[in-house]
Each structure stands twice: as C-alpha cells, then as structure tokens.
Design an enzyme around this catalytic site. Structure first.
Site, PDB file in Angstrom:
ATOM      1  N   HIS A   1       2.765 -22.277 -12.778  1.00 43.89           N
ATOM      2  CA  HIS A   1       2.346 -21.527 -13.969  1.00 43.89           C
ATOM      3  C   HIS A   1       0.825 -21.578 -14.131  1.00 43.89           C
ATOM      4  O   HIS A   1       0.163 -20.544 -14.219  1.00 43.89           O
ATOM      5  CB  HIS A   1       3.036 -22.124 -15.203  1.00 43.89           C
ATOM      6  CG  HIS A   1       2.651 -21.473 -16.494  1.00 43.89           C
ATOM      7  ND1 HIS A   1       3.456 -20.552 -17.132  1.00 43.89           N
ATOM      8  CD2 HIS A   1       1.544 -21.585 -17.265  1.00 43.89           C
ATOM      9  CE1 HIS A   1       2.847 -20.147 -18.238  1.00 43.89           C
ATOM     10  NE2 HIS A   1       1.688 -20.755 -18.348  1.00 43.89           N
ATOM     11  N   GLU A   2       0.298 -22.795 -14.143  1.00 43.45           N
ATOM     12  CA  GLU A   2      -1.142 -22.930 -14.352  1.00 43.45           C
ATOM     13  C   GLU A   2      -1.920 -22.345 -13.178  1.00 43.45           C
ATOM     14  O   GLU A   2      -3.018 -21.810 -13.358  1.00 43.45           O
ATOM     15  CB  GLU A   2      -1.521 -24.396 -14.587  1.00 43.45           C
ATOM     16  CG  GLU A   2      -0.888 -25.015 -15.839  1.00 43.45           C
ATOM     17  CD  GLU A   2      -1.121 -24.198 -17.103  1.00 43.45           C
ATOM     18  OE1 GLU A   2      -2.143 -23.496 -17.205  1.00 43.45           O
ATOM     19  OE2 GLU A   2      -0.255 -24.261 -18.000  1.00 43.45           O
TER      20      GLU A   2
ATOM     21  N   HIS B   1      -2.412 -18.704 -13.780  1.00 39.38           N
ATOM     22  CA  HIS B   1      -3.590 -18.481 -14.634  1.00 39.38           C
ATOM     23  C   HIS B   1      -4.869 -18.619 -13.801  1.00 39.38           C
ATOM     24  O   HIS B   1      -5.815 -17.843 -13.953  1.00 39.38           O
ATOM     25  CB  HIS B   1      -3.660 -19.528 -15.747  1.00 39.38           C
ATOM     26  CG  HIS B   1      -2.724 -19.287 -16.898  1.00 39.38           C
ATOM     27  ND1 HIS B   1      -2.659 -18.099 -17.576  1.00 39.38           N
ATOM     28  CD2 HIS B   1      -1.831 -20.115 -17.508  1.00 39.38           C
ATOM     29  CE1 HIS B   1      -1.770 -18.205 -18.560  1.00 39.38           C
ATOM     30  NE2 HIS B   1      -1.250 -19.412 -18.529  1.00 39.38           N
TER      31      HIS B   1
ATOM     32  N   HIS C   1      -5.629 -15.626 -11.866  1.00 42.18           N
ATOM     33  CA  HIS C   1      -6.109 -14.571 -12.758  1.00 42.18           C
ATOM     34  C   HIS C   1      -7.623 -14.712 -12.963  1.00 42.18           C
ATOM     35  O   HIS C   1      -8.349 -13.722 -13.048  1.00 42.18           O
ATOM     36  CB  HIS C   1      -5.362 -14.690 -14.092  1.00 42.18           C
ATOM     37  CG  HIS C   1      -5.391 -13.460 -14.944  1.00 42.18           C
ATOM     38  ND1 HIS C   1      -5.047 -13.496 -16.276  1.00 42.18           N
ATOM     39  CD2 HIS C   1      -5.717 -12.175 -14.685  1.00 42.18           C
ATOM     40  CE1 HIS C   1      -5.155 -12.278 -16.785  1.00 42.18           C
ATOM     41  NE2 HIS C   1      -5.562 -11.453 -15.849  1.00 42.18           N
TER      42      HIS C   1
END
Ligand SMILES: [Zn+2]
Length: 690
Positions: A477-478, A481, A484
């Site tokens: 998940h991190e 990010h 991104h």
C-alpha cells in the site's frame, strides 16, 4: 538566493542553511541538530515572505508568468526545511523536536494565512483567471491556474477583513491543536508497556515471542517480554494470546489512547477542533465542515460519500453478525461460559480461520520476510513500469532506514526511495508515505526523494524480519503511494505526485495491494525464512481463498470510523460538544455491533485530528476502493495482471499524472468509463448470496 544570504547573515554553522553537499540532494543528516530547525525555519519563512511580497507588489499587469509561475517557483527553501522537519517529527522525534514542532506549527499556519489571505496577490490571480480564455494556456497551465484560483477562494481570500482575521486565528489555533493531538497519542503509546514473563505467553507463536522479547530488550527488561501499543505488537497479541485477562488489559489500553485524563487527554482538543472547523466552513459559506471539505473532492457532497458507506454498512453488518455467531459457537464448544467481547474477536477469528482454512498465522508468517516483500514490491514496479532499484549506501535519519536509487528502463535516474520499516518509540504509529523533495520541472528536472515509514516489529539481531500478510499488504500500500510520488511527471510542483484530492489519493496505493495477491508474485517471493522454499501451492491457495474471511469485521471496523467522521464534521454548530457522548450516540444510531470497536476511536483518530488530512475524508479509503477494485479488474479482463498496454494507461493517467486532470476525467481516460462498486463488493465478499 535567499538561502545563501540568510546563512551568511546568521553567521553560524547551521547545516540546514547552507548548500547540501550530499548525493541526491539529501539533507546532511549527520550534522543536523534539533536546535538548527528554528533558525532555519525563520530564515526560510522570511525568504518566502519576501518572494510573495514581491509578486504581490509587482507594478506590471498580472500575467501567468509573473504571478502563477512566480508563485510556483517560490518557497523552495521553506519546502526543503519543512519536508525534512516533518519526516523527523513522524519517524524519529524527540522531546527537543517536539518542542520545536509546537512552536513551529502556528508559525506555519500564520505563514499560510499571509499567503492565502493576501488581498493584492489574490487580486492578481483573479486578473489572470478572468483573462484565461485569451491567454492561450496549455492544459497543465490552465489546470494550475484554476487550482490557484480555487485554493485562494476556498482559503477565504475573497472575504472581508474581519472574516479573514477570524479565519487566520482559527487556522493558527487548529495547527497548534493538531500538533498537540499527535504528540498526546504518541505519549500514551510510549507510556504503556505490558511486561510479561515466560508463563504469560500461552498461545503466542514463536515469531510473536521473539518480537516481544526484542521489544523487552530494547527497553532494558532482561529475560522478559513486552507488548506495546504499536499495531503490529498489540494486534498480534490479541490474535494469539490465550490469556483472556491479558488480552482485555492490552485491548483496553489500546482503545483508550487519548482519553486517559491528565495532560495527554485529547477529548477537549477534539471538541475545540470540530467547533473551529465548523466555524471556518460557515465563514466560507458552507453549512458544515463536511460540505466545505467535500465540495473540492471527487465525491463533491457528503450525501454522495454517505450513499456508498450506507450501502456497504448494511451488507457488512449482516456479514459481521454471521461471523459473530460462528465465533460465539466456537466459545461454547470449548466450554467457554461468556459472551464474545471485543478483546476476544481477533483471538477466536484466528482460531476459526485456522480450523476452516487450515491456516495459521504462525505457519504463514515465516514465508513473509520483510526483505523479500520489499523485493516483490520492486519487481512488480519493474514489470509494470520498467523501474530498477539499486541499494544506495547513504547517511539517513536513522540507522534502520535504507535507500535505493530508482532508475527507469533506459537507466535514467527516476527517484531516491527510502524505506524505514521498523517500529520504535521515537516513531508515530501507523504507516505512511512522505517526501524530502517532490518532482517538478520548473526549476530544472527535479526528481523526488520519497519515503515509506512503517511500524513492523523489529527482530532480534541476526533474525529475519517477518511480516503478517496484513503487514505485507501495508508495505505494498505505502509503496503504491511512493510510486505515485516517484513516477510523477509534471511541470508545476502544485500538481506533482500525491497532490491529488484525498478521495483519489488512495487509488494508487490500494490498487498496488492487488499485485501482492498475484499468485506468481507470491510463489516467487513468499519464501520460508529458514528453508528458502517457496510457499507451498496448497497453503497459498488456502491463504487466497481465505481473503474474504472476517471481512464483515474489517468492514465494520473501518466503515464505522468513516460514518462517525462524516457525522461529526456534518454538525452545523458543534459547540460544547461532549466527544465521548457523541461517539456513543452516533455508534448507537448506526447500530454498531457491540463486539466490534472502531478501528480508530475519536480520542486517537490521527487521520482526523493530527493535522486535518482526512477530516470529513476518512470515507476516502472506501471511495478509492471502489476505484481500485474496478481498476484492477481492467488488468484481469486482459488475462494478464501485468498487461503492458493497461499498465501504460495506468502510468499515463494515474501514477505519473499527479493532479493534471480532474480525478473523474483521469479515471475515465484510464478505464474508458467511470467505476462501479461491483468489484469492491465482490472483493470484500459482500455480494448478496444467490
Ligand atoms: Zn494510504
């Protein structure tokens, strides 16, 4: 320019003020001391103020170049020191850093006020904005102009003087309260350590004993075991400990963070923050803070967010009721003469999971080594986006942190990635992505420096770090990010990387979690810590088929938080709010199951109150989950989870696109249509049977 002159003027050896001679433009961590920050902030703030004043006072007619571009080029020195400072306040704080943080938070709020409530500057932005049709702007320029105009209006630039003064006071006060809130939660977490003896460990598997042992060693308790309030410590204990009394003790401490009375109690802070937010929204012409907040997000209205949550809530309650009955049955079968309590749920769910799927966290965990999961996340980025990660030996903020040089398929530098994975007392709880530098092309081809900060249990020396499957999901998940931020390819800093609406920002992260569950990823990287053997196919099948197990619980735990957040911030005039009473009544209103507690109760709900990032926006995770489930289905429909042309569209319109487009338009460009909730409900096992 301002940086050098400020350094010269101060005449000291403050490394924050000079040029940073470290590879990749990293801060000179080895020489930085807490006392360097205040003078560095003062210098950077006054330099930025001078830049803003010059833009506002320009005698020439306002143009895109002399107003918007000039604003976008300003404040780099402040970004540099603030980014560094907030990496430290989150990941490696201290009493000295916390003291600076309390001082600096209101100063930064005052600085933002001086920018966004600057009438002359706003006048120039309006001039450019009104002339926009005739300016022949490119799409990115038009977007950045619209974003500036909207930001200023939403910050109160168009209001009269007295309203602006009140707004400024509110913002400053909120900044101070937000800082205090986060520090209070950390203080409550640090002050709790459940010290156990060998005889108290019934039910705990080896990995949990080892982690508790390491935590005890770190605190100087020889031959003891310590359970802390870090999620990976306390949740593991709740999942395995056969000692109902100790589970209750740990659970109570965990859910009472921030409401223990005394100086670290957060209840009065919340009441004040909620009232101030509502007042600010009213001043800006909105009925409530939620109306104000969502107006500029993808959802647009609280009603739209609520529709999704309500739909999910009903289905989740039905599923959780079935799960509860199953757990209660298990208790009775064991001869237990008690009703399932919140501190029992994880323990019996783990037992039932083991019985039903022949799955045992202790059997799974040796297959999820931290280092292998990091490699798996990197390999996924290589297959999707052509990225390569090369370890880089650099001085960082803490010895546990590691850095990688990230390059593209042509060998060109893309970013520096820093992973800081282990829990420690100097780190706030949770997991997050942050940055030391963001991507832009306005001041040269600037590539980002991105961090992932997690709270995984640190193993004893010489032992491999093992993750639960949930931890591995958090890591992916991190890392989503982080991508991104790292793949960002825009010109203007305002639009870079994760600077997107908060109900869109979880798309790249939650979408990335799907690649952890791709069987070929797991076969290759889920390898046993001792034997090095890949996870057996049968175990993997059982693991993946258990994905919807306990999803009623997980959905309730999350959705209750999102609903309470929305209700709290929808109050038009929340004066003299009794916070515990509000929480209790609201949970009653939504018929919260008695056996489940909110994932984050209000007194420690840092998403809402430690800063305001997710205030009235916690629904974003579910909103983004609609997007991520639907987006991953785009890959599934091709039959290839790494389908190159789908990956290219994903990169072009999502991962590298920052805030170039309205989120709904960006999504449509990627998917060819807007998302539907079908894939989400299926993923969580919430589709009506038959
Ligand atoms: Zn996230």
């Amino acid at each position: 320019m301002e940086r050098t002159s400020a350094a010269a003027a101060s005449g000291t050896q403050n490394p924050l003020l000079g040029v940073w001679q470290v590879p990749f433009g990293l801060p000179p961590f080895a020489t930085i001391r807490p006392e360097h920050f205040r003078p560095a902030f003062d210098a950077a703030l006054s330099a930025h103020r001078a830049e803003i004043d010059a833009i506002a006072a320009n005698r020439a007619a306002a143009t895109f170049e002399n107003t918007i571009v000039a604003l976008e080029k300003s404040g780099r020195g402040l970004d540099r020191v603030a980014n560094l400072f907030f990496v430290l306040t989150g990941a490696h704080t201290s009493d000295e850093i916390e003291a600076v943080e309390r001082d600096i938070a209101p100063l930064l709020a005052r600085h933002a006020n001086a920018l966004y409530l600057n009438r002359a500057l706003y006048g120039r932005i309006v001039d450019v904005y009104q002339a926009r049709a005739a300016l022949g702007l490119g799409a990115e320029e038009a977007r950045v102009l619209e974003r500036y105009y909207t930001r200023f209006v939403r910050a109160g630039a168009a209001l009269d003087k007295s309203a602006q003064d009140r707004l400024a006071a509110i913002n400053e006060r909120l900044a101070g309260l937000g800082t205090q809130f986060g520090q209070n939660v950390l203080a409550d977490e640090k002050s709790f350590a459940m010290v156990l003896d060998e005889g108290d460990l019934a039910g705990l598997p080896d990995f949990a004993r080892a982690a508790a042992r390491a935590a005890a060693e770190e605190r100087g308790h020889a031959n003891k075991y310590v359970i802390t309030l870090a999620r990976s410590s306390v949740e593991t204990f709740l999942q395995f400990s056969a000692r109902r009394d100790l589970r209750e003790k740990a659970f109570q401490a965990w859910i009472r963070r921030g409401e223990n009375g005394g100086p670290t109690d957060n209840r009065a802070l919340i009441a004040e923050m909620v009232a101030l937010r509502a007042e600010r929204a009213n001043l800006l012409g909105f009925a409530s803070f939620a109306d104000y907040r969502l107006d500029d997000l993808m959802a647009k209205t609280p009603a739209a967010a609520r529709r999704l949550l309500d739909d999910v809530w009903g289905r989740a309650r039905a599923k959780a009721a079935v799960e509860r009955d199953d757990l209660q049955k298990m208790i009775s079968q064991e001869g237990g003469n008690f009703t399932l309590a919140p501190h029992d749920w994880r323990y019996y769910a783990e037992k039932l999971r083991k019985a039903r799927y022949d799955l045992d966290e202790a059997e799974i965990k040796p297959y999820f080594q931290l280092d292998k999961m990091v490699e798996a996340a990197f390999e996924t980025a290589r297959r999707l986006f052509g990225l390569t990660f090369t370890p880089a030996d650099l001085p960082l903020h803490h010895p546990d942190a590691r850095a990688w040089d990230v390059t593209d398929a042509q060998g060109k530098h893309v970013a520096l990635f820093i992973g800081d994975y282990f829990a420690r007392d100097s780190k706030h709880s949770g997991a997050w992505m942050t940055s030391l530098r963001d991507q832009e092309k306005l001041n040269g081809d600037i590539r980002p420096i991105v961090l992932n900060v997690c709270n995984f249990s640190k193993p004893s020396a010489g032992e491999p770090a093992l993750l639960s499957f949930d931890d591995a999901r958090t890591l992916f998940h991190e890392f989503g990010h982080a991508l991104h931020g790292m793949l960002s390819n825009v010109t203007y800093p305002l639009l870079a990387g994760t600077a997107v609406p908060s109900d869109f920002v979880e798309l790249p992260s939650q979408l990335y979690e799907h690649w952890l569950e791709v069987p070929e990823t797991l076969q290759q990287y889920a390898r046993h810590a001792r034997t090095g053997k890949p996870i057996p196919k049968a175990l993997l099948d059982r693991l993946l088929s258990a994905r919807t197990f306990n999803q009623g619980f997980a959905t309730i735990e999350y959705t209750a938080c999102a609903l309470v957040d929305l209700d709290l911030h929808s109050l038009p005039q929340p004066d003299a709010l009794d916070v515990p009473e509000f929480e209790r009544k609201d949970l009653q209103r939504i018929a919260m199951p008695a056996e489940i507690v909110m994932r984050h109760r209000l007194p420690h709900f840092q998403h809402l109150f430690s800063g305001g990032g997710y205030a009235a926006g916690y629904y974003s995770y579910m909103w983004s989950e609609v997007l991520d489930a639907d987006a991953f289905a785009a890959f599934e429909e091709t039959g290839n989870p790494f389908d190159p042309s789908t990956a290219k569209r994903l990169r072009d319109y999502v991962y590298s696109a920052g805030n170039l487009r309205d989120p709904a338009d960006a999504y449509k460009s990627f998917r060819g249509r807007l998302p539907t909730a079908d894939a989400l409900l299926k993923k969580r096992g919430l589709v009506d049977a038959g």
